[in-house]
Design a protein around this motif. Sequence first.
Motif, PDB file in Angstrom:
ATOM      1  N   LYS A  47      18.335  -2.530 -54.941  1.00 58.70           N
ATOM      2  CA  LYS A  47      19.303  -1.944 -53.974  1.00 58.70           C
ATOM      3  C   LYS A  47      20.002  -0.958 -54.757  1.00 58.70           C
ATOM      4  O   LYS A  47      20.523   0.213 -54.247  1.00 58.70           O
ATOM      5  N   GLY A  48      20.706  -1.254 -55.879  1.00 60.53           N
ATOM      6  CA  GLY A  48      21.572  -0.318 -56.760  1.00 60.53           C
ATOM      7  C   GLY A  48      20.520   0.788 -57.103  1.00 60.53           C
ATOM      8  O   GLY A  48      21.084   2.038 -56.932  1.00 60.53           O
ATOM      9  N   ALA A  49      19.325   0.786 -57.670  1.00 61.90           N
ATOM     10  CA  ALA A  49      18.596   1.693 -58.142  1.00 61.90           C
ATOM     11  C   ALA A  49      18.000   2.712 -57.022  1.00 61.90           C
ATOM     12  O   ALA A  49      18.008   3.822 -57.204  1.00 61.90           O
ATOM     13  N   ASN A  50      17.634   2.120 -55.711  1.00 56.23           N
ATOM     14  CA  ASN A  50      17.369   2.685 -54.685  1.00 56.23           C
ATOM     15  C   ASN A  50      18.700   3.739 -54.262  1.00 56.23           C
ATOM     16  O   ASN A  50      18.131   4.964 -54.065  1.00 56.23           O
ATOM     17  N   GLN A  51      19.643   3.165 -54.333  1.00 55.45           N
ATOM     18  CA  GLN A  51      20.985   3.861 -53.820  1.00 55.45           C
ATOM     19  C   GLN A  51      21.152   4.940 -54.938  1.00 55.45           C
ATOM     20  O   GLN A  51      21.519   6.383 -54.323  1.00 55.45           O
ATOM     21  N   ALA A  52      21.129   4.681 -56.093  1.00 59.33           N
ATOM     22  CA  ALA A  52      21.360   5.887 -57.216  1.00 59.33           C
ATOM     23  C   ALA A  52      20.316   6.956 -57.227  1.00 59.33           C
ATOM     24  O   ALA A  52      20.634   8.070 -57.275  1.00 59.33           O
ATOM     25  N   ILE A  53      19.036   6.673 -56.769  1.00 55.43           N
ATOM     26  CA  ILE A  53      17.951   7.686 -56.611  1.00 55.43           C
ATOM     27  C   ILE A  53      18.227   8.680 -55.658  1.00 55.43           C
ATOM     28  O   ILE A  53      18.139   9.790 -55.539  1.00 55.43           O
ATOM     29  N   ALA A  54      18.507   7.743 -54.417  1.00 52.77           N
ATOM     30  CA  ALA A  54      18.929   8.639 -53.244  1.00 52.77           C
ATOM     31  C   ALA A  54      19.941   9.751 -53.467  1.00 52.77           C
ATOM     32  O   ALA A  54      19.746  10.652 -52.922  1.00 52.77           O
ATOM     33  N   ALA A  55      21.149   8.973 -53.924  1.00 45.28           N
ATOM     34  CA  ALA A  55      22.129   9.910 -54.124  1.00 45.28           C
ATOM     35  C   ALA A  55      22.041  11.135 -55.063  1.00 45.28           C
ATOM     36  O   ALA A  55      22.268  12.225 -54.777  1.00 45.28           O
ATOM     37  N   ALA A  56      21.075  10.863 -56.173  1.00 50.41           N
ATOM     38  CA  ALA A  56      20.765  11.878 -57.043  1.00 50.41           C
ATOM     39  C   ALA A  56      19.783  12.983 -56.319  1.00 50.41           C
ATOM     40  O   ALA A  56      20.093  14.227 -56.512  1.00 50.41           O
ATOM     41  N   ARG A  57      18.696  12.606 -55.734  1.00 50.16           N
ATOM     42  CA  ARG A  57      17.898  13.513 -55.031  1.00 50.16           C
ATOM     43  C   ARG A  57      18.849  14.188 -53.860  1.00 50.16           C
ATOM     44  O   ARG A  57      18.101  15.345 -53.554  1.00 50.16           O
ATOM     45  N   LEU A  58      19.703  13.771 -53.300  1.00 52.15           N
ATOM     46  CA  LEU A  58      20.203  14.219 -52.393  1.00 52.15           C
ATOM     47  C   LEU A  58      21.550  15.151 -52.659  1.00 52.15           C
ATOM     48  O   LEU A  58      22.278  15.742 -51.902  1.00 52.15           O
ATOM     49  N   GLY A  59      21.765  15.347 -54.016  1.00 46.19           N
ATOM     50  CA  GLY A  59      22.715  16.294 -54.494  1.00 46.19           C
ATOM     51  C   GLY A  59      23.797  15.995 -55.312  1.00 46.19           C
ATOM     52  O   GLY A  59      24.623  16.673 -55.624  1.00 46.19           O
ATOM     53  N   ALA A  60      23.942  14.709 -55.936  1.00 43.39           N
ATOM     54  CA  ALA A  60      24.904  14.095 -56.589  1.00 43.39           C
ATOM     55  C   ALA A  60      24.715  14.075 -58.108  1.00 43.39           C
ATOM     56  O   ALA A  60      23.581  13.798 -58.544  1.00 43.39           O
ATOM     57  N   ASP A  61      25.825  14.146 -58.712  1.00 39.83           N
ATOM     58  CA  ASP A  61      25.678  13.743 -60.231  1.00 39.83           C
ATOM     59  C   ASP A  61      25.992  12.216 -60.282  1.00 39.83           C
ATOM     60  O   ASP A  61      27.229  11.879 -60.232  1.00 39.83           O
TER      61      ASP A  61
END
Length: 308
Positions: A47-61
Amino acid sequence: MSTIYNQRKKIVVIGSSNTDMTVKAQRLPIPGETILGGTFIMNPGGKGANQAIAAARLGADVTFISKIGNDLFGIQALETYKSEMIKTEYIFTDNQNPSGVALISIDSFGENCIIVAAGANMSLSPQDINKAFNSIKEADVILIQLEIPLDTVEYAVDMAYGLGKKVILKPAPARPLSVKLIKKLYAIVPNRVEAEILTGIKVSDEKSAHKAAQIISRKGVGNVVVTMGKNGAFVKEGDACRWLLAKDVETVDTTGSGDVFCGALSVYLSEGYSLMESVAFANTAAAIAVTRIGAQSAIPFRYEVDIT
């Protein structure tokens, strides 16, 4: 007031790193039954990794705080995060326990059941959180789940709250949570099953979702988002309540869609959008994800998420 998208906001994700081993079959087996004819896929997850990758692909640092084992799964996961441009200096290695693994079964309707062997995830400690203090201090949003020790979750939330940060909690796997913890959250994002565990209310429609959200909110958190899969999400933003419908899509695999939702929500919130606007964006991102198989492989990029 929203910010300009190219000014990447800082999000710290604290949580689990797993390898997902997925079998897709016509139906899920009953206890004691063997089913032939499945298709096997192995992907990075958690869950942590999925959320991290989602946030990165969607525009966050994104900075990811997690713990992996000293094994092939851990090495592969670390390389995946680096390839997604996620900051990995606070992904720690546990030499005593293996990397986390999730065993996932998916039926022909896209519904799933999951068993997680947490491994190294359960040794992520408050001391590890201390090492990432500066990153937490600089973050715009903190995103956290419950696939790590609860005392580590509580410690991280307490630290972030003390620094005046917006903390978003995905309460999964669901478990009872203290009022002390809930009061320090900016928002909590349970699905209907998690909302039932937190409140005792069986959530099946707008009325029951509203009732569950009110009960959770009375514990001290102003913003509650109850996700309802293909039916959308019920949002309580302060005193305002609204049902936001999901896009009608053909569901292939729901694995990780809640994590995509949370990652997207955190990105839009960090950019200055309201909770309602952020949930609409998150609904769209999650709707794209469920049309694809896998957790991280299904996560959309920012250019794919059109909410106009």
